[in-house]
Design a protein around this motif. Sequence first.
Motif, short mmCIF file in Angstrom:
data_model
loop_
_atom_site.label_atom_id
_atom_site.label_comp_id
_atom_site.label_asym_id
_atom_site.label_seq_id
_atom_site.Cartn_x
_atom_site.Cartn_y
_atom_site.Cartn_z
N SER A 38 52.94 -2.28 -0.05
CA SER A 38 52.45 -1.03 0.55
C SER A 38 53.15 -0.77 1.88
O SER A 38 53.34 -1.69 2.68
N GLY A 39 53.54 0.48 2.13
CA GLY A 39 54.24 0.82 3.37
C GLY A 39 53.28 1.22 4.48
O GLY A 39 52.11 1.50 4.23
N THR A 42 55.12 5.42 5.60
CA THR A 42 55.29 5.94 4.24
C THR A 42 55.90 7.35 4.28
O THR A 42 55.44 8.19 5.05
N GLU A 46 57.16 10.20 -1.13
CA GLU A 46 56.91 9.06 -2.02
C GLU A 46 55.88 9.43 -3.08
O GLU A 46 55.01 10.29 -2.85
N GLU A 49 50.18 6.71 -3.43
CA GLU A 49 49.50 5.41 -3.46
C GLU A 49 48.00 5.70 -3.55
O GLU A 49 47.42 6.29 -2.64
N ASN A 108 50.88 2.96 -7.30
CA ASN A 108 50.53 1.54 -7.19
C ASN A 108 49.91 1.04 -8.51
O ASN A 108 50.19 -0.08 -8.96
N ASP A 312 63.07 7.30 3.68
CA ASP A 312 62.15 8.42 3.51
C ASP A 312 62.87 9.65 2.94
O ASP A 312 62.25 10.47 2.27
N THR A 315 63.35 8.41 -0.99
CA THR A 315 62.17 7.81 -1.64
C THR A 315 62.45 7.30 -3.07
O THR A 315 61.61 7.47 -3.97
N GLN A 339 57.97 3.38 -4.22
CA GLN A 339 58.15 4.79 -3.84
C GLN A 339 58.23 5.69 -5.06
O GLN A 339 58.00 6.88 -4.96
N ARG A 365 58.41 -3.79 1.41
CA ARG A 365 57.61 -2.90 2.26
C ARG A 365 57.05 -3.71 3.43
O ARG A 365 57.05 -4.93 3.41
#
Length: 428
Positions: A38-39, A42, A46, A49, A108, A312, A315, A339, A365
């Motif tokens: 997990s970022g 973020t 992306e 999530e 995710n 970014d 992504t 991503q 991440r």
Amino acid sequence: MKIQSVDAYQIFDSRGNPTVECVITGASGVTGVGRVPSGASTGQYEALELRDEDPLRFGGRSVTNAIEHINGEIAAAMIGSDMRNQEALDARLIELDGSQNKSRLGANTVLAVSLAAADAASKATGRALYEYLGNGQGSLLPLPEIQIIGGGAHAHWRVDIQDFLLVVMNAVSYEDSLKVTYDIYQKAGDLLVQQGRAMGVADEGGYWPLFETNTAVLDFLVDAIDAAGYVAGRDCMISLDFAASDLYDGECYRFRVPDGRFTSDEFIDLVTDWCHRYPIISIEDPLADSDWTGWTRLSGRLHDRVQIVGDDLFTTNPQRIHKGLENNAANAVLIKPNQIGTVTETIAAIELTKRNGWLPIVSARSGETEDTFIAHLAVATNAGQIKVGSFARGERMAKWNELIRIGRALGNRARFEGARIYDRILHR
Ligand code: PGA
Ligand code: ZN
């Protein structure tokens, strides 16, 4: 090699936040596991999530909905499918989700299943994961970019730049790059203690910076490289992740240390100036993910001098990479499976990048687990570079150590190009 069961549950990442783990079991009893990172910084483009957003549970970060999706409709769709057909499994996951950005099931959610299927299939076929993913074609051990100092969103904005990383330019092997990194990481720690700046470590294991300006960190890094007995600019160079989408307010780029506001053109001047004054080989997200004209302008100036990496900006999304190629916006792409959401799409992003003469960098991440999938992915695709965070903390070392094991398993098939990888994009 049919999938017999799919089981997901909540585990915790390196920041202690909930994340998804999925186990897929085949008819023969073979099992595969996927764990999702997990970022923190973020990107807005992306894939989504999925979190429960219930403020009373884990600050809204629990993943009960994701787990219910897996154990319910995804399991129903996957059971009975052939685990060896990753493309078909991933296509089915994308179809089930039905949205543009995995917003219905969550990236995710989908990635946990996609990773677990790949792991199970590799075991079922008796091949190491890198062999399975790369169909036996992967043999290039990646050049690491290793964080020495963390900042930005990973260190409560103590300095503006998110990652100050080291690239060992003259490493003759993957292990050699780790040895040099060890020397410099340790020396940097000693110097920070001597200077009264030691503050512990940031999210990815790099030192937490007690510096008054961003350039003071650059000066410090050059000193640490020299103090460890290496020559900055020859043996080792610096790589920066500006994570500049976090610095951009839609009009200007803002620095906190020292306080400053820059137009896109002014920020390009600043980045260019740093690249001339310091031994910098790579810059990631030097501009915001919406500032396409800025990216094209910056690349026009620096594309044959430094690696210009879109994180970014792209992504890991083939559509956005296509746009970057059309606009000559960069010359490298950061690759993060979560991503985009599936193994197949991640590999497609790497292949697209390579096909067009740009460089992929497989990346972890800031919130990680003990999962080592990305180490296998980097070798499987002959990506050439990997970025995992610092040279400390179990979730980071798990990846560096897995690459040592993969190198041993490859034996004399293992290749290492080191910094020669840059010859494909830079005139050096
Ligand atoms: P993130 O940071 O995982 O917090 O997004 C890593 C990066 O920006 O490269
Ligand atoms: Zn980044």
